[in-house]
Design an enzyme around this catalytic site. Structure first.
Site, PDB file in Angstrom:
ATOM      1  N   LYS A 159       0.887  -1.168   0.000  1.00 50.92           N
ATOM      2  CA  LYS A 159       0.000   0.000   0.000  1.00 50.92           C
ATOM      3  C   LYS A 159       0.925   1.217   0.000  1.00 50.92           C
ATOM      4  O   LYS A 159       1.308   1.733   1.048  1.00 50.92           O
ATOM      5  CB  LYS A 159      -0.910  -0.045   1.242  1.00 50.92           C
ATOM      6  CG  LYS A 159      -2.158   0.802   1.137  1.00 50.92           C
ATOM      7  CD  LYS A 159      -3.139   0.444   2.243  1.00 50.92           C
ATOM      8  CE  LYS A 159      -4.265   1.452   2.373  1.00 50.92           C
ATOM      9  NZ  LYS A 159      -5.173   1.516   1.229  1.00 50.92           N
TER      10      LYS A 159
HETATM   11  N1  PPE Z   1      -8.035  -1.785  -2.839  1.00 52.53           N
HETATM   12  C1  PPE Z   1      -7.504  -0.546  -2.813  1.00 52.53           C
HETATM   13  C2  PPE Z   1      -6.824  -0.038  -4.026  1.00 52.53           C
HETATM   14  C3  PPE Z   1      -7.592   0.213  -1.655  1.00 52.53           C
HETATM   15  O1  PPE Z   1      -7.063   1.435  -1.626  1.00 52.53           O
HETATM   16  C4  PPE Z   1      -8.258  -0.301  -0.526  1.00 52.53           C
HETATM   17  C5  PPE Z   1      -8.371   0.494   0.724  1.00 52.53           C
HETATM   18  C6  PPE Z   1      -8.804  -1.598  -0.601  1.00 52.53           C
HETATM   19  C7  PPE Z   1      -8.656  -2.317  -1.764  1.00 52.53           C
HETATM   20  C8  PPE Z   1      -9.479  -2.250   0.565  1.00 52.53           C
HETATM   21  O2  PPE Z   1      -8.539  -2.577   1.564  1.00 52.53           O
HETATM   22  P1  PPE Z   1      -8.915  -2.650   3.114  1.00 52.53           P
HETATM   23  O3  PPE Z   1      -9.105  -1.243   3.578  1.00 52.53           O
HETATM   24  O4  PPE Z   1      -7.766  -3.319   3.720  1.00 52.53           O
HETATM   25  O5  PPE Z   1     -10.165  -3.445   3.225  1.00 52.53           O
HETATM   26  N2  PPE Z   1      -8.400   1.887   0.549  1.00 52.53           N
HETATM   27  C9  PPE Z   1      -8.090   2.736   1.662  1.00 52.53           C
HETATM   28  C10 PPE Z   1      -7.815   4.156   1.220  1.00 52.53           C
HETATM   29  C11 PPE Z   1      -8.923   4.904   0.615  1.00 52.53           C
HETATM   30  C12 PPE Z   1      -8.542   6.340   0.326  1.00 52.53           C
HETATM   31  O6  PPE Z   1      -9.220   6.980  -0.513  1.00 52.53           O
HETATM   32  O7  PPE Z   1      -7.598   6.862   0.934  1.00 52.53           O
HETATM   33  C13 PPE Z   1      -9.147   2.635   2.744  1.00 52.53           C
HETATM   34  O8  PPE Z   1     -10.255   2.170   2.485  1.00 52.53           O
HETATM   35  O9  PPE Z   1      -8.839   3.018   3.865  1.00 52.53           O
END
Ligand code: PPE
Length: 314
Positions: A159
């Site tokens: 990330k």
């Molecule tokens: N894919 C991506 C590309 C992504 O950024 C997130 C989280 C997820 C999947 C889901 O991951 P999880 O949060 O572990 O379930 N995106 C984060 C950032 C969003 C933002 O705009 O900043 C979040 O949801 O916190």
């Protein structure tokens, strides 16, 4: 649009006033995207404020940095303690938590190895990512003309700030066309994920989600939702999904820390099922919000109390 804000930011080991948490414009991360971060939510539960999947998020943060040869100058236990301290200092009961590691002001040029590794923790109240209505009515999405990263280009398990430049292209394209979010395909043309969410497709009572090799960030919410859905008896499989399956699905929903569990009611203007939130999505949403809201027992040990005793020897 209100700017995110709270009172204090944890900055390299100290709490500083929000306004003082600044960086020099020569910081490496600003030029090259060399930052690693997490998005974590703290929920107000009946037991008090609790963080969802705390250990998992901190683990992913360390792994994101490891991929980029970045040694965080704090241990995971110290980062956890710092996050708890930051929430308490801001007297928040429900909030979004953003730990951010970045290469700071040192040398310029693509070699980051001599630049300092700075650590900040931000917490603030962040409401519904895809809108309050979205949670009930579902959101309208489109398939993006931008693909996710090809293997061996930008590692998607990390990330990392730089990866999100792709997310901004996907999201801008979608929102400027009037959609709430864009769904990206991978470089094979198969469904990957939303700009900031994972995606699930339901057909004939069977739930599918793209596997890790479809250039996804393996979401922590995705993992929890798979567990909750299976507990309800729904079969969940990780499989490659072709684009057109989004059009003929009975239900589609998105998951993420920010987006939580959000139904999709149309893809490229084609109604998903009857064009509103479906029954399995409703059930999974209910199970998710009951769990994070502390309405049910924490049977998986996913919740961490913010006001627990400070850990000894952290
Ligand atoms: N894919 C991506 C590309 C992504 O950024 C997130 C989280 C997820 C999947 C889901 O991951 P999880 O949060 O572990 O379930 N995106 C984060 C950032 C969003 C933002 O705009 O900043 C979040 O949801 O916190």
């Amino acid at each position: 649009m209100t700017e995110p804000k709270s009172s204090f930011v944890w900055y390299n080991g100290k709490l500083v006033p929000w306004e003082k948490a600044t960086v020099h414009v020569m910081s490496h991360a600003l030029h090259y995207g060399t930052s690693w971060f997490e998005g974590i939510r703290c929920y107000e539960t009946r037991r008090g404020p609790e963080i969802f999947q705390f250990g998992e998020h901190v683990r992913r943060l360390f792994n994101s940095c490891k991929i980029y040869r970045t040694d965080i100058p704090f241990s995971p236990a110290e980062i956890e303690e710092a996050i708890l301290e930051t929430i308490r200092a801001n007297s928040l009961r429900a909030c979004y938590i953003r730990p951010l590691i970045f290469r700071g002001y040192g040398e310029l040029g693509v070699n980051p190895l001599k630049n300092p590794i700075d650590v900040v923790i931000l917490v603030w109240e962040w409401g519904r990512y895809l809108g309050e209505d979205g949670l009930e009515q579902g959101v309208d999405v489109c398939v993006s003309s931008w693909a996710r990263a090809a293997p061996n280009t930008f590692p998607t398990l990390a990330k990392v700030g730089g990866n999100y430049i792709n997310s901004t292209l996907i999201n801008m394209e979608a929102t400027l066309k009037g959609y709430t979010e864009g769904i990206a395909l991978d470089t094979n043309g198969l469904v990957s994920e939303g700009a900031g969410e994972n995606i699930f497709v339901i057909q004939d009572g069977r739930i599918s989600t793209p596997p890790v090799v479809s250039a996804i960030l393996p979401g922590i919410t995705r993992g929890a939702v798979i567990t909750l859905a299976r507990e309800r008896g729904y079969p969940v499989i990780e499989e490659q999904i072709s684009r057109e399956r989004l059009y003929i699905a009975d239900e589609v929903f998105l998951t993420g820390t920010a987006a939580e569990v959000t139904p999709v009611r149309s893809v490229d203007g084609i109604g998903v099922g009857p064009g509103r939130r479906g029954p399995i999505t409703s059930r999974i949403q209910e199970d998710f919000f009951d769990y994070v809201g502390g309405k049910v027992e924490d049977r998986h040990g996913w919740m961490t109390s913010v006001y627990r005793e400070a850990r000894v020897g952290a």
